[in-house]
Scaffold this active site. Structure first.
Site, short mmCIF file in Angstrom:
data_model
loop_
_atom_site.label_atom_id
_atom_site.label_comp_id
_atom_site.label_asym_id
_atom_site.label_seq_id
_atom_site.Cartn_x
_atom_site.Cartn_y
_atom_site.Cartn_z
N TYR A 94 -37.83 39.32 68.46
CA TYR A 94 -38.58 39.09 67.65
C TYR A 94 -39.42 37.59 68.69
O TYR A 94 -38.06 37.26 68.53
CB TYR A 94 -38.01 38.43 66.48
CG TYR A 94 -37.75 39.86 65.04
CD1 TYR A 94 -38.15 40.74 64.89
CD2 TYR A 94 -35.97 39.75 65.21
CE1 TYR A 94 -37.43 41.44 64.17
CE2 TYR A 94 -35.54 40.36 64.32
CZ TYR A 94 -36.08 41.88 63.31
OH TYR A 94 -35.32 42.45 63.05
N HIS A 96 -42.87 36.26 66.47
CA HIS A 96 -44.00 35.52 66.19
C HIS A 96 -44.58 35.25 66.81
O HIS A 96 -44.83 33.96 66.83
CB HIS A 96 -42.79 35.17 65.43
CG HIS A 96 -42.11 35.70 64.06
ND1 HIS A 96 -42.06 36.71 63.23
CD2 HIS A 96 -40.34 35.95 64.38
CE1 HIS A 96 -41.29 37.73 62.60
NE2 HIS A 96 -40.85 36.99 63.20
N ARG A 203 -48.74 49.02 45.53
CA ARG A 203 -47.22 48.41 45.41
C ARG A 203 -47.14 47.99 44.51
O ARG A 203 -45.71 48.04 43.18
CB ARG A 203 -47.30 47.24 46.70
CG ARG A 203 -47.59 47.06 47.92
CD ARG A 203 -46.30 48.22 48.62
NE ARG A 203 -44.80 47.52 48.06
CZ ARG A 203 -44.09 48.30 48.91
NH1 ARG A 203 -44.29 49.54 49.20
NH2 ARG A 203 -42.86 47.92 48.21
#
Length: 360
Positions: A94, A96, A203
């Site tokens: 990860y 980011h 959603r």
């Protein structure tokens, strides 16, 4: 290929890049796996567990980076690791990048191949390597929020589920993605009244179909957010822009409209946070208070439940690690367009569109 699994050195990060089961899958295909001593201990995996499946245990993080063609981690490299990363070395973790200019500049300078878990994207637009950690973080956001609503920790003194004769607490969730749905499940399970907001009607319809009746949906706008924050006890930010910075949905002035002791949990903190007052915290010192509002903004929430998180992560990363190991990064990304989406920085060049120009 030579694959290295260093020990995570970010504050209170107890996860590890791979389980012994994952290492076994690699060594069975004749890849060499190096694991830093005690790297897995926080997740309940010991050096002997890795040795039994063919890994070589090395004593230091420097040894891992020096010996390996590919580094498999959990969290982004921190400053102490920048100088260890080699040119052309694959780093799969990860990252980011959007929330950290120093990290981005360091990885450009390293000329490594930086493949980010969080931007690996399939044809349906889902993020298969981010999903399990989002599931963990979403569920934890309610668990932590419920705790910090307790009065000794400066919360409102609310029991989310209430008791007979006392109405339950109210939870507001911003974002109906993976984090939001998982948070709503947990909050509803505790008996709280839940409002979940999004700008994606598809959603919201999904949430309405699959969650209980005491989870209500609302279309997200600044007006509606300002209305709801006045009477909700726990506010959870779970908004994601793929590879980019999260939008600031809760501004500083909105805090004054919340009741004292309201708790806000920003799950989007890795992407810069969706509250204007967000600043990354750690499990060691997880909260701070602004305008009598308790902020919980831990940047590696799943690191608090490392056994669950490490297994969940390896379940989804292993197939991609095997492709990278078997074919090399270029051929693997040619064969698998989902994996190719994970390419963020390659040999000193930003190749992920959402990152281009973000720090200009």
């Amino acid at each position: 290929m030579k694959i290295g699994i260093p020990k995570e050195i970010k504050n209170n990060e107890n996860r590890v890049g791979m389980t012994p089961a994952g290492v076994f899958a690699l060594t069975k295909q004749n890849h060499k796996v190096y694991v830093q001593s005690t790297a897995g201990i926080g997740s309940g995996f010991f050096d002997e567990d890795y040795q039994e499946v063919g890994a070589t245990i090395l004593p230091t993080i420097e040894d891992i980076y020096n010996q390996s063609e590919m580094i498999v981690k959990v969290k982004e490299p921190i400053a102490e690791e920048y100088g260890l990363i080699k040119e052309n070395q694959i780093v799969f973790t990860y990252f980011h990048f959007a929330s950290s200019q120093p990290l981005t500049e360091a990885m450009i300078k390293s000329k490594a191949i930086c493949i980010a878990y969080e931007t690996v994207e399939d044809e349906e637009g889902t993020l298969p390597l981010l999903t399990p950690m989002s599931e963990v973080a979403g569920r934890m956001s309610v668990q932590q929020g419920a705790k910090y609503l307790e009065k000794p920790i400066k919360g409102r003194g609310i029991l989310l589920g209430g008791v007979p004769g006392v109405k339950p607490g109210k939870v507001l969730i911003l974002g109906a993605g993976v984090v939001g749905v998982q948070a709503a499940k947990m909050a509803a399970g505790l008996g709280a009244h839940v409002t979940i907001m999004d700008i994606n009607m598809k959603r919201l319809r999904y949430v309405n179909d699959v969650l209980p009746n005491h989870v209500v949906t609302d279309f997200s706008s600044e007006y509606s957010i300002r209305k709801h924050i006045k009477d909700h006890d726990l506010i959870i930010g779970g908004v994601l822009l793929k590879g980019g910075k999260a939008p600031k949905l809760i501004t500083r002035d909105m805090l004054k409209e919340m009741r004292p002791g309201t708790v806000v949990v920003d799950v989007a903190v890795d992407q810069g946070g969706c509250f204007e007052t967000t600043k990354a915290t750690t499990h060691e010192d997880p909260t701070y208070i602004i305008d009598d509002v308790v902020h919980y903004c831990v940047a590696n929430m799943p690191g608090a439940v490392p056994y669950t998180s490490t297994i969940a992560l390896t379940n989804v990363t292993l197939s991609y690690i095997l492709k990278l190991a078997n074919f090399g990064w270029e051929k693997a990304c040619e064969k698998d367009k989902t994996l190719a989406k994970g390419l963020n920085i390659v040999k000193g060049e930003i190749v992920y569109d959402e990152l281009v120009g973000i720090f200009d």
